[in-house]
Design a protein around this motif. Structure first.
Motif, mmCIF file in Angstrom:
data_model
loop_
_atom_site.group_PDB
_atom_site.id
_atom_site.type_symbol
_atom_site.label_atom_id
_atom_site.label_comp_id
_atom_site.label_asym_id
_atom_site.label_seq_id
_atom_site.Cartn_x
_atom_site.Cartn_y
_atom_site.Cartn_z
ATOM 1 N N LYS A 299 0.836 -1.207 0.000
ATOM 2 C CA LYS A 299 0.000 0.000 0.000
ATOM 3 C C LYS A 299 0.870 1.256 0.000
ATOM 4 C CE LYS A 299 -3.763 0.226 2.499
ATOM 5 N NZ LYS A 299 -4.742 0.418 3.624
ATOM 6 N N ALA B 298 1.543 4.260 -2.825
ATOM 7 C CA ALA B 298 1.470 5.685 -2.528
ATOM 8 C C ALA B 298 2.746 6.399 -2.979
ATOM 9 C CB ALA B 298 1.243 5.892 -1.029
ATOM 10 N N GLN C 32 -1.124 7.911 -4.582
ATOM 11 C CA GLN C 32 -2.479 7.551 -4.168
ATOM 12 C C GLN C 32 -2.474 7.085 -2.709
ATOM 13 O OE1 GLN C 32 -4.254 4.777 -6.927
ATOM 14 N NE2 GLN C 32 -3.439 5.858 -8.691
ATOM 15 N N PHE C 33 -2.856 7.972 -1.828
ATOM 16 C CA PHE C 33 -2.952 7.657 -0.400
ATOM 17 C C PHE C 33 -4.425 7.479 -0.055
ATOM 18 C CE2 PHE C 33 1.088 9.690 -0.788
ATOM 19 C CZ PHE C 33 1.879 9.226 0.252
ATOM 20 N N ASP C 34 -4.822 6.286 0.406
ATOM 21 C CA ASP C 34 -6.224 6.115 0.785
ATOM 22 C C ASP C 34 -6.466 6.759 2.152
ATOM 23 O OD1 ASP C 34 -5.508 4.285 2.829
ATOM 24 O OD2 ASP C 34 -5.670 2.594 1.461
ATOM 25 N N ASN C 35 -7.741 6.906 2.520
ATOM 26 C CA ASN C 35 -8.105 7.619 3.748
ATOM 27 C C ASN C 35 -7.548 6.944 4.998
ATOM 28 O OD1 ASN C 35 -9.499 9.646 2.419
ATOM 29 N ND2 ASN C 35 -11.437 8.517 2.434
ATOM 30 N N ASP C 36 -7.561 5.604 5.000
ATOM 31 C CA ASP C 36 -7.050 4.883 6.162
ATOM 32 C C ASP C 36 -5.570 5.177 6.368
ATOM 33 O OD1 ASP C 36 -7.111 2.712 8.275
ATOM 34 O OD2 ASP C 36 -5.702 1.817 6.853
ATOM 35 N N LEU C 37 -4.805 5.152 5.284
ATOM 36 C CA LEU C 37 -3.366 5.429 5.381
ATOM 37 C C LEU C 37 -3.130 6.859 5.834
ATOM 38 C CD1 LEU C 37 -0.413 4.719 5.018
ATOM 39 C CD2 LEU C 37 -0.673 5.123 2.554
ATOM 40 N N LYS D 36 -5.035 8.746 7.726
ATOM 41 C CA LYS D 36 -5.339 8.853 9.152
ATOM 42 C C LYS D 36 -4.195 8.284 10.001
ATOM 43 C CE LYS D 36 -10.368 8.645 8.647
ATOM 44 N NZ LYS D 36 -11.603 7.836 8.907
ATOM 45 N N THR E 63 -2.823 17.913 -1.948
ATOM 46 C CA THR E 63 -4.133 17.962 -2.600
ATOM 47 C C THR E 63 -4.159 19.019 -3.692
ATOM 48 O OG1 THR E 63 -5.226 17.239 -0.562
ATOM 49 C CG2 THR E 63 -6.602 18.288 -2.229
ATOM 50 N N ASP F 92 -10.216 -6.635 -6.841
ATOM 51 C CA ASP F 92 -9.866 -5.252 -7.152
ATOM 52 C C ASP F 92 -8.974 -5.104 -8.374
ATOM 53 O OD1 ASP F 92 -11.328 -4.324 -4.960
ATOM 54 O OD2 ASP F 92 -9.613 -4.546 -3.611
#
Length: 238
Positions: free
Chosen positions: A46, A50, A55-60, A62, A83, A224
């Motif tokens: 993951k 990134a 691409q950083f997902d929301n969980d990462l 946080k 962003t 996925d």
């Protein structure tokens, strides 16, 4: 671990993390453990994604905020700056894509149906998707250039009349065939990149307007991962 040897990333947030770990001599193993991941392998993949793509997902995100808060560092401004970078990059990519799309555009007819979402979607995807069910290609005599109402009124009118006759024949032959989207309800002749003519199933002009076609994308995935469309069996296009 792979993260210890990754090249310096260009993404603002990934670069910040990379330089922090390097300056503080923190190993990737320790870093992933401190982020609270139980599956280090998946966590490593993951984070590598990134690093590579930004691409950083929301969980990462946080987990990163919590981690750096404990280090006495506020990375929220870095995330905000990232962003902004992403938005500017996306805008640039969209503008570049539009230039290519305009250069490659050829007139076609979009087919509207009773439903906007196919059911079942796997049948829709495996039998050609949008290209098979929602797009009517035109004969080469009608699809070799942009037809502009303002510049070529006589040719424009003749072309619209031919397309009206074409969609009428299409509806009579296929308008009520089995279709994952239901029966055909209307046609849209995209005669220019941002110019169109709405046509009824009877082959009558309903409206003329300006606007590009919405972009649709359907497909199938396993865990996925998108299944290449080349593997699907294509039904014959009417």
């Amino acid at each position: 671990m792979k993260l210890d040897h990754v090249f310096t990333p260009r993404d603002r947030l990934a670069r910040f993390i990379h330089e922090f770990l390097k300056a503080n001599e923190i190993s990737a193993k320790t870093f992933l453990d401190d982020l609270g991941y139980s599956n280090r392998g998946k966590a490593s993949d993951k984070l590598l994604l990134a690093y590579d793509s930004g691409q950083f997902d929301n969980d990462l995100l946080k987990r990163l905020v919590n981690y750096f808060d404990k280090q006495g560092l506020n990375i929220r401004p870095v995330i905000i700056a990232k962003t902004i970078d992403d938005e500017e990059q996306n805008k640039k990519l969209i503008e570049e894509q539009e230039v290519r799309d305009r250069a490659e555009f050829r007139p076609f007819v979009h087919i509207y149906h009773e439903r906007s979402q196919p059911s079942p979607i796997f049948i829709f995807a495996m039998t050609g998707g949008t290209q098979r069910w929602q797009r009517l290609e035109l004969p080469s005599t009608l699809s070799t250039g942009v037809v502009s109402q303002e510049k070529y009124q006589e040719k424009y009118t003749a072309t619209v009349n031919e397309v009206c006759a074409l969609v009428k024949r299409h509806f009579e032959a296929h308008g009520k065939d089995y279709n994952p989207l239901g029966n055909v309800t209307e046609y849209r002749f995209q005669c220019g990149y941002d110019e169109y003519v709405s046509i009824s199933v009877e082959g009558l002009v309903l409206a003329r307007g300006h606007g590009t076609m919405p972009r649709y994308r359907y497909g199938l995935t396993i865990k996925d991962r998108r299944i290449p469309e080349s593997l699907f069996l294509k039904a014959e296009v009417p």
